[in-house]
Enzyme design. Structure first.
Site, PDB file in Angstrom:
ATOM      1  CD  GLU A  58      -4.510   4.959   2.566  1.00  0.00           C
ATOM      2  OE1 GLU A  58      -4.995   5.702   3.415  1.00  0.00           O
ATOM      3  OE2 GLU A  58      -5.203   4.401   1.685  1.00  0.00           O
ATOM      4  CD  GLU A  67       2.916   3.829  -5.549  1.00  0.00           C
ATOM      5  OE1 GLU A  67       3.489   3.707  -6.648  1.00  0.00           O
ATOM      6  OE2 GLU A  67       3.520   3.823  -4.469  1.00  0.00           O
ATOM      7  CG  ASN A 108       0.754  -4.612   1.363  1.00  0.00           C
ATOM      8  OD1 ASN A 108      -0.322  -4.475   0.774  1.00  0.00           O
ATOM      9  ND2 ASN A 108       1.568  -3.609   1.577  1.00  0.00           N
ATOM     10  CG  PHE A 165      -3.859  -9.126  -6.459  1.00  0.00           C
ATOM     11  CD1 PHE A 165      -4.235  -7.872  -6.878  1.00  0.00           C
ATOM     12  CD2 PHE A 165      -2.595  -9.303  -5.937  1.00  0.00           C
ATOM     13  CE1 PHE A 165      -3.365  -6.807  -6.774  1.00  0.00           C
ATOM     14  CE2 PHE A 165      -1.712  -8.240  -5.835  1.00  0.00           C
ATOM     15  CZ  PHE A 165      -2.108  -6.995  -6.247  1.00  0.00           C
ATOM     16  N   GLY A 167       2.817 -13.083 -14.080  1.00  0.00           N
ATOM     17  CA  GLY A 167       3.580 -11.986 -14.680  1.00  0.00           C
ATOM     18  C   GLY A 167       5.056 -12.112 -14.375  1.00  0.00           C
ATOM     19  CB  CYS A 175       3.787  -1.539  -0.567  1.00  0.00           C
ATOM     20  SG  CYS A 175       3.513   0.203  -0.223  1.00  0.00           S
ATOM     21  CE  LYS A 179      -0.116  -0.155  -8.533  1.00  0.00           C
ATOM     22  NZ  LYS A 179      -1.171  -0.616  -7.664  1.00  0.00           N
ATOM     23  NE  ARG A 198       8.709   4.285  -3.948  1.00  0.00           N
ATOM     24  CZ  ARG A 198       8.017   4.939  -3.012  1.00  0.00           C
ATOM     25  NH1 ARG A 198       8.573   5.236  -1.865  1.00  0.00           N
ATOM     26  NH2 ARG A 198       6.764   5.291  -3.226  1.00  0.00           N
TER      27      ARG A 198
HETATM   28  N1  NAD Z   1       2.984   4.010  -1.827  1.00  0.00           N
HETATM   29  C1  NAD Z   1       1.919   3.263  -1.515  1.00  0.00           C
HETATM   30  O1  NAD Z   1       1.186   2.798  -2.386  1.00  0.00           O
HETATM   31  C2  NAD Z   1       1.591   2.985  -0.078  1.00  0.00           C
HETATM   32  C3  NAD Z   1       0.337   2.419   0.229  1.00  0.00           C
HETATM   33  C4  NAD Z   1       0.031   2.192   1.559  1.00  0.00           C
HETATM   34  C5  NAD Z   1       0.949   2.478   2.560  1.00  0.00           C
HETATM   35  N2  NAD Z   1       2.171   2.987   2.228  1.00  0.00           N
HETATM   36  C6  NAD Z   1       3.099   3.328   3.318  1.00  0.00           C
HETATM   37  O2  NAD Z   1       3.019   4.736   3.559  1.00  0.00           O
HETATM   38  C7  NAD Z   1       4.295   5.256   3.916  1.00  0.00           C
HETATM   39  C8  NAD Z   1       4.711   6.340   2.933  1.00  0.00           C
HETATM   40  O3  NAD Z   1       4.852   5.758   1.659  1.00  0.00           O
HETATM   41  P1  NAD Z   1       5.034   6.632   0.342  1.00  0.00           P
HETATM   42  O4  NAD Z   1       5.007   5.701  -0.807  1.00  0.00           O
HETATM   43  O5  NAD Z   1       4.082   7.776   0.387  1.00  0.00           O
HETATM   44  O6  NAD Z   1       6.525   7.174   0.580  1.00  0.00           O
HETATM   45  P2  NAD Z   1       7.288   8.322  -0.211  1.00  0.00           P
HETATM   46  O7  NAD Z   1       8.718   7.958  -0.151  1.00  0.00           O
HETATM   47  O8  NAD Z   1       6.630   8.596  -1.524  1.00  0.00           O
HETATM   48  O9  NAD Z   1       7.034   9.614   0.700  1.00  0.00           O
HETATM   49  C9  NAD Z   1       7.545   9.792   1.971  1.00  0.00           C
HETATM   50  C10 NAD Z   1       7.786  11.283   2.164  1.00  0.00           C
HETATM   51  O10 NAD Z   1       8.148  11.522   3.526  1.00  0.00           O
HETATM   52  C11 NAD Z   1       9.058  12.602   3.520  1.00  0.00           C
HETATM   53  N3  NAD Z   1       9.750  12.677   4.812  1.00  0.00           N
HETATM   54  C12 NAD Z   1      10.705  11.866   5.311  1.00  0.00           C
HETATM   55  N4  NAD Z   1      11.069  12.289   6.541  1.00  0.00           N
HETATM   56  C13 NAD Z   1      10.319  13.354   6.829  1.00  0.00           C
HETATM   57  C14 NAD Z   1      10.215  14.214   7.952  1.00  0.00           C
HETATM   58  N5  NAD Z   1      10.968  14.043   9.038  1.00  0.00           N
HETATM   59  N6  NAD Z   1       9.328  15.224   7.914  1.00  0.00           N
HETATM   60  C15 NAD Z   1       8.568  15.428   6.825  1.00  0.00           C
HETATM   61  N7  NAD Z   1       8.616  14.634   5.720  1.00  0.00           N
HETATM   62  C16 NAD Z   1       9.470  13.616   5.731  1.00  0.00           C
HETATM   63  C17 NAD Z   1       9.950  12.315   2.338  1.00  0.00           C
HETATM   64  O11 NAD Z   1      10.675  13.445   1.910  1.00  0.00           O
HETATM   65  C18 NAD Z   1       8.939  11.833   1.308  1.00  0.00           C
HETATM   66  O12 NAD Z   1       8.459  12.889   0.508  1.00  0.00           O
HETATM   67  C19 NAD Z   1       5.230   4.045   3.947  1.00  0.00           C
HETATM   68  O13 NAD Z   1       5.253   3.545   5.254  1.00  0.00           O
HETATM   69  C20 NAD Z   1       4.561   3.061   3.017  1.00  0.00           C
HETATM   70  O14 NAD Z   1       4.882   1.731   3.328  1.00  0.00           O
HETATM   71  C21 NAD Z   1       2.512   3.273   0.928  1.00  0.00           C
END
Ligand code: NAD
Length: 434
Positions: free
Chosen positions: A149, A153, A209, A250, A254, A261, A321, A328
């Site tokens: 993905e 954000e 990234n 980018f 800053g 991430c 941001k 985080r």
């Molecule tokens: N946040 C971003 O902008 C972004 C962008 C691209 C990719 N990612 C990747 O996507 C993934 C998720 O990131 P995020 O920011 O959404 O994380 P997050 O911490 O916001 O959400 C993760 C969710 O998974 C849940 N979870 C954990 N174990 C579980 C299980 N066994 N069953 C069901 N739910 C469970 C947690 O309770 C939590 O709500 C990561 O690998 C991250 O690197 C994040």
């Protein structure tokens, strides 16, 4: 299509809601009961522009639902996305415990062929591991596809609805065709759906990234040199961005990159190289970033002296941001901790991240309801996040509220000449008049 999304965080919730928005039946699963309860009350547990309305609409139209029970969600769905967190583990490696637990639960619940898609950012080779875990737990057939993905954000809904590209990694022809069909609705303007092997797909996310983090550390290092040599990084940035090989995106200096991430993904990529491939450049990118997070504190101490006891500082912006509540690894954490360590008090304001900040700082700092309230009696203002509402404030009012008209701007949102004319002592990043 019937879809389950396991993990209802920033990625899972946005992906699930957008899949529902394009007409699919989606069940979002999370182990966090509070989160699911909030969602079942029609509220988004995170701040993301446009998300809450979209959730409400799709729940009302009965295309989107939320549960803590993975079994019926897996049984009902032909495609299961894994979007659980992969936070930093020991030695910078990605911690895959949530992902492995999810794979086991999926295997246990399976009642027929499923397409299992990893959307979480995972180290290269993880799809193979998932395949092994699921194979050991079920007799049913399945395909594993990697679908990293790339959403940002703060603009996650827009990014998901109109992705620059969709990456699919896998060798199961039928599964890939099904996912292409699912994503057709999101690439109507012709942006590509790129199919490759799982390992390359997994690497794409880290490479993207790491490249972005490198650009930030690069321009931050240039900014430091500009300050030393009496050049202006704003002018330099504008000039180099005209070169199409460099481009305008980018390369804004800053207080360093943060968020859920870049820091963890840079570290995970370094750890993937292990002893065989020393990731020397990324090691430097990280080092530059750690130093950059404290650049404003260095400037504050240069101006006020190293001991800040008895002084109060106003902080505008806590989120890593704008347009998110995510804190985080936010630079604000390093900055505020350093100010507190030097004996200062902090009065902070952020339009969305106060609740998250409370989890980190508790009662160690004061939280203002409004930007101007944070300024009252402060020795200076530090700007850490470039929220739009900070761009054109009432400077007269600010001068009245602050003890001294001093601003340390970590995002270069004002023109140094204007601030000089208004009677402010203004410090920004890498600029001549700062
Ligand atoms: N946040 C971003 O902008 C972004 C962008 C691209 C990719 N990612 C990747 O996507 C993934 C998720 O990131 P995020 O920011 O959404 O994380 P997050 O911490 O916001 O959400 C993760 C969710 O998974 C849940 N979870 C954990 N174990 C579980 C299980 N066994 N069953 C069901 N739910 C469970 C947690 O309770 C939590 O709500 C990561 O690998 C991250 O690197 C994040």
């Amino acid at each position: 299509m019937n879809i389950a999304v396991i993990g209802t965080g920033y990625v899972g919730l946005v992906a699930g809601t957008c899949f529902a928005e394009s007409g699919n039946d989606v069940i979002c699963v999370d182990i966090d009961e509070k989160k699911i309860a909030t969602l079942n009350q029609g509220k988004a547990p995170i701040y993301e522009p446009g998300l809450e309305e979209m959730i409400r609409r799709n729940v009302a139209d009965q295309r989107l639902s939320f549960t803590t029970d993975i079994t019926p969600a897996v049984r009902k769905s032909e495609i299961i996305f894994i979007a659980v967190g992969t936070p930093q583990g020991p030695n910078g490696r990605a911690n895959l415990q949530y992902l492995r637990a999810t794979a086991k639960s999926i295997a246990k619940a399976m009642n027929g062929r499923k397409i299992i898609v990893t959307k979480s950012t995972v180290p290269v080779g993880t799809a193979d591991e998932i395949r092994g875990i699921i194979k050991a737990g079920t007799k049913h057939s399945f395909a594993v596809v990697s679908n990293p993905e790339f959403m940002k954000e703060g603009a996650a809904v827009d990014d998901f609805m109109k992705p620059d590209r969709v990456v699919l990694g896998g060798d199961d022809f039928k599964a890939i065709e099904k996912l292409k069909e699912l994503y057709e609705a999101f690439v109507r303007t012709g942006n590509p759906i790129m199919v490759m092997d799982t390992r390359s797909a997994e690497m794409c996310k880290y490479a993207a990234n790491a490249m972005l983090a490198t650009k930030i550390s690069f321009i931050n290092e240039v900014a430091r040199l500009c300050e030393k040599m009496g050049a202006d990084v704003g002018e330099v940035r504008r000039a180099i961005s005209m070169d199409r090989r460099i481009g305008p995106y980018f390369i804004f200096p800053g207080t360093g990159y943060g968020g859920s991430c870049f820091p963890k993904d840079v570290r995970a990529m370094i750890s993937m190289g292990e002893k065989e491939v020393e990731m020397a450049l990324l090691g430097a990118v990280e080092k530059v970033n750690e130093r950059q997070k404290l650049i404003l504190v260095e400037k504050v101490k240069r101006f006020f002296g190293a001991k800040l006891a008895g002084k109060t500082f106003a902080v505008w912006g806590l989120a890593f941001k704008p347009r998110t509540d995510d804190m985080r690894d936010a630079p604000a954490i390093s900055v505020i901790n350093a100010l507190l360590k030097a004996g200062a008090k902090v009065q902070a304001f952020d339009p969305e991240a106060t609740q998250e900040a409370r989890k980190i700082f508790g009662e160690r700092i004061l939280y203002a309801q409004h930007g101007y309230d944070a300024l009252y009696g402060a020795a200076a203002l530090l700007i850490l996040t470039e929220w739009n509402e900070f761009r054109r404030p009432d400077f007269g009012r600010m001068k009245q509220l602050l003890k001294n008209p001093v601003i340390f701007d970590g995002r270069n949102i004002y023109d140094p000449r204007d601030l000089g004319k208004l009677g402010f002592k203004y410090f920004s990043i890498g600029r001549k008049h700062g």
